[in-house]
Design a protein around this motif. Structure first.
Motif, PDB file in Angstrom:
ATOM      1  N   GLU A 286       0.897  -1.092  -0.030  1.00 43.86           N
ATOM      2  CA  GLU A 286      -0.112  -0.025   0.146  1.00 43.86           C
ATOM      3  C   GLU A 286       0.825   1.005   0.115  1.00 43.86           C
ATOM      4  N   ASP A 287       0.608   2.068  -0.858  1.00 39.95           N
ATOM      5  CA  ASP A 287       1.464   3.347  -0.964  1.00 39.95           C
ATOM      6  C   ASP A 287       0.834   4.491  -0.132  1.00 39.95           C
ATOM      7  N   ASP A 288      -0.114   4.423   0.402  1.00 40.34           N
ATOM      8  CA  ASP A 288      -1.003   5.575   1.079  1.00 40.34           C
ATOM      9  C   ASP A 288      -0.651   5.274   2.790  1.00 40.34           C
ATOM     10  N   PHE A 289       0.022   6.262   3.162  1.00 39.93           N
ATOM     11  CA  PHE A 289       0.312   6.095   4.590  1.00 39.93           C
ATOM     12  C   PHE A 289      -0.598   6.085   5.338  1.00 39.93           C
ATOM     13  N   ILE A 290      -1.772   6.820   5.091  1.00 36.68           N
ATOM     14  CA  ILE A 290      -3.062   6.781   5.938  1.00 36.68           C
ATOM     15  C   ILE A 290      -3.739   5.360   5.920  1.00 36.68           C
ATOM     16  N   GLU A 291      -3.825   4.798   4.838  1.00 44.58           N
ATOM     17  CA  GLU A 291      -4.474   3.414   4.750  1.00 44.58           C
ATOM     18  C   GLU A 291      -3.640   2.324   5.392  1.00 44.58           C
ATOM     19  N   VAL A 292      -2.382   2.525   5.406  1.00 48.55           N
ATOM     20  CA  VAL A 292      -1.585   1.752   6.194  1.00 48.55           C
ATOM     21  C   VAL A 292      -1.936   2.016   7.936  1.00 48.55           C
ATOM     22  N   MET A 293      -2.001   3.148   8.172  1.00 44.32           N
ATOM     23  CA  MET A 293      -2.318   3.297   9.513  1.00 44.32           C
ATOM     24  C   MET A 293      -3.615   2.880   9.735  1.00 44.32           C
ATOM     25  N   LYS A 294      -4.775   3.073   8.920  1.00 50.14           N
ATOM     26  CA  LYS A 294      -5.836   2.549   9.300  1.00 50.14           C
ATOM     27  C   LYS A 294      -5.972   1.018   9.254  1.00 50.14           C
ATOM     28  N   LEU A 295      -5.511   0.156   8.547  1.00 53.91           N
ATOM     29  CA  LEU A 295      -5.135  -1.125   8.674  1.00 53.91           C
ATOM     30  C   LEU A 295      -4.448  -1.412  10.056  1.00 53.91           C
ATOM     31  N   LYS A 296      -3.504  -0.659  10.581  1.00 59.27           N
ATOM     32  CA  LYS A 296      -2.759  -1.041  11.818  1.00 59.27           C
ATOM     33  C   LYS A 296      -3.735  -0.983  13.060  1.00 59.27           C
ATOM     34  N   ARG A 297      -4.562   0.373  12.794  1.00 57.09           N
ATOM     35  CA  ARG A 297      -5.409   0.523  13.866  1.00 57.09           C
ATOM     36  C   ARG A 297      -6.505  -0.290  13.903  1.00 57.09           C
ATOM     37  N   ALA A 298      -7.022  -0.807  12.605  1.00 53.81           N
ATOM     38  CA  ALA A 298      -7.859  -1.887  12.756  1.00 53.81           C
ATOM     39  C   ALA A 298      -7.834  -3.154  13.252  1.00 53.81           C
ATOM     40  N   ILE A 299      -6.389  -3.627  12.998  1.00 49.27           N
ATOM     41  CA  ILE A 299      -5.937  -4.885  13.437  1.00 49.27           C
ATOM     42  C   ILE A 299      -5.817  -4.830  15.147  1.00 49.27           C
ATOM     43  N   SER A 300      -5.249  -3.661  15.680  1.00 50.49           N
ATOM     44  CA  SER A 300      -5.330  -3.420  17.027  1.00 50.49           C
ATOM     45  C   SER A 300      -6.496  -3.471  17.689  1.00 50.49           C
ATOM     46  N   SER A 301      -7.467  -2.810  17.211  1.00 53.52           N
ATOM     47  CA  SER A 301      -8.760  -2.448  17.703  1.00 53.52           C
ATOM     48  C   SER A 301      -9.756  -3.955  17.854  1.00 53.52           C
ATOM     49  N   LEU A 302      -9.115  -4.977  16.997  1.00 53.89           N
ATOM     50  CA  LEU A 302      -9.578  -6.274  16.709  1.00 53.89           C
ATOM     51  C   LEU A 302      -8.941  -7.130  17.937  1.00 53.89           C
ATOM     52  N   SER A 303      -7.994  -6.513  18.245  1.00 55.10           N
ATOM     53  CA  SER A 303      -6.970  -7.197  19.385  1.00 55.10           C
ATOM     54  C   SER A 303      -6.452  -8.664  18.603  1.00 55.10           C
ATOM     55  N   LEU A 304      -5.790  -8.350  17.431  1.00 56.77           N
ATOM     56  CA  LEU A 304      -5.228  -9.196  16.746  1.00 56.77           C
ATOM     57  C   LEU A 304      -3.764  -9.022  16.867  1.00 56.77           C
ATOM     58  N   ASN A 305      -2.925 -10.099  16.886  1.00 56.04           N
ATOM     59  CA  ASN A 305      -1.690 -10.130  17.181  1.00 56.04           C
ATOM     60  C   ASN A 305      -0.792 -10.504  16.074  1.00 56.04           C
ATOM     61  N   HIS A 306      -1.304 -10.221  14.753  1.00 53.16           N
ATOM     62  CA  HIS A 306      -0.737 -10.618  13.581  1.00 53.16           C
ATOM     63  C   HIS A 306       0.924  -9.715  13.138  1.00 53.16           C
ATOM     64  N   ASN A 307       1.771 -10.401  12.525  1.00 58.16           N
ATOM     65  CA  ASN A 307       2.755  -9.598  12.117  1.00 58.16           C
ATOM     66  C   ASN A 307       2.301  -9.117  10.656  1.00 58.16           C
ATOM     67  N   LEU A 308       2.877  -7.652  10.747  1.00 57.08           N
ATOM     68  CA  LEU A 308       2.508  -7.067   9.554  1.00 57.08           C
ATOM     69  C   LEU A 308       3.947  -6.261   8.759  1.00 57.08           C
ATOM     70  N   LEU A 309       4.287  -6.751   7.440  1.00 61.12           N
ATOM     71  CA  LEU A 309       5.126  -6.401   6.827  1.00 61.12           C
ATOM     72  C   LEU A 309       4.617  -5.507   5.806  1.00 61.12           C
ATOM     73  N   GLU A 310       5.420  -4.350   5.638  1.00 62.24           N
ATOM     74  CA  GLU A 310       4.799  -3.325   4.619  1.00 62.24           C
ATOM     75  C   GLU A 310       5.812  -3.143   3.430  1.00 62.24           C
ATOM     76  N   ALA A 311       5.081  -2.895   2.393  1.00 64.65           N
ATOM     77  CA  ALA A 311       5.745  -2.423   1.176  1.00 64.65           C
ATOM     78  C   ALA A 311       4.744  -1.238   0.448  1.00 64.65           C
ATOM     79  N   LYS A 312       5.688  -0.281  -0.234  1.00 59.92           N
ATOM     80  CA  LYS A 312       4.895   0.942  -0.501  1.00 59.92           C
ATOM     81  C   LYS A 312       4.419   0.745  -2.077  1.00 59.92           C
ATOM     82  N   ASN A 313       5.088  -0.277  -2.805  1.00 58.06           N
ATOM     83  CA  ASN A 313       4.845  -0.543  -4.184  1.00 58.06           C
ATOM     84  C   ASN A 313       5.005  -1.996  -4.582  1.00 58.06           C
ATOM     85  N   GLY A 314       4.831  -2.436  -5.610  1.00 58.18           N
ATOM     86  CA  GLY A 314       4.934  -3.857  -6.260  1.00 58.18           C
ATOM     87  C   GLY A 314       6.440  -4.015  -6.037  1.00 58.18           C
ATOM     88  N   GLU A 315       7.234  -2.984  -6.532  1.00 58.06           N
ATOM     89  CA  GLU A 315       8.789  -3.455  -6.691  1.00 58.06           C
ATOM     90  C   GLU A 315       9.197  -3.643  -5.456  1.00 58.06           C
TER      91      GLU A 315
END
Length: 137
Positions: free
Chosen positions: A11-40
């Motif tokens: 995901e290239d949009d920082f706000i969308e990355v933060m939104k996903l992190k917040r959603a995972i946290s609010s669901l009390s999930l403990n998944h590992n999240l790796l990030e990439a800003k684009n396909g390359e």
């Protein structure tokens, strides 16, 4: 026992990355999240075949390499093609949807505008993949 997923978010949009992190946290999930800003960048992450993600959450519209171009490379690779890729996008364009399924995605989720609806959809997607036999084995 709860399964802890290794998720690659492309995901290239920082706000969308933060939104996903917040959603995972609010669901009390403990998944590992790796990030990439684009396909390359994601392809560089996937070069470490000893630590491949269980699932990939992928935006369609990104700079350098769009989601469909990334999917074509992913699905052509013998070692990577089995990783489930779930599109997480704002595009309700039927042409995008059909092209993604033709390429071999495991799911297509349209990001809702309301945050609570977004959290609900993310929760459903992640819950499904924690019980999927591909991940369990």
């Amino acid at each position: 026992m709860k399964v802890k997923l290794n998720i690659l978010l492309i995901e290239d949009d920082f706000i969308e990355v933060m939104k996903l992190k917040r959603a995972i946290s609010s669901l009390s999930l403990n998944h590992n999240l790796l990030e990439a800003k684009n396909g390359e960048e994601a392809l560089e992450v996937l070069q470490n075949t000893a630590n491949l993600p269980d699932i990939i959450l992928l935006d369609l519209h990104m700079p350098k390499m769009n989601g469909i171009e990334f999917l074509e490379i992913l699905k052509a690779d013998e070692q990577l093609r089995q990783i489930p890729a779930i599109i997480l996008t704002t595009s309700s364009n039927r042409k995008d949807l059909l092209e993604c399924y033709r390429t071999g995605i495991a799911g297509y989720v349209i990001k809702p505008l309301k945050y609570d609806d977004y959290v609900e959809k993310i929760g459903a997607v992640l819950k499904y993949w924690t019980v999927n036999e591909l991940i369990q084995n």
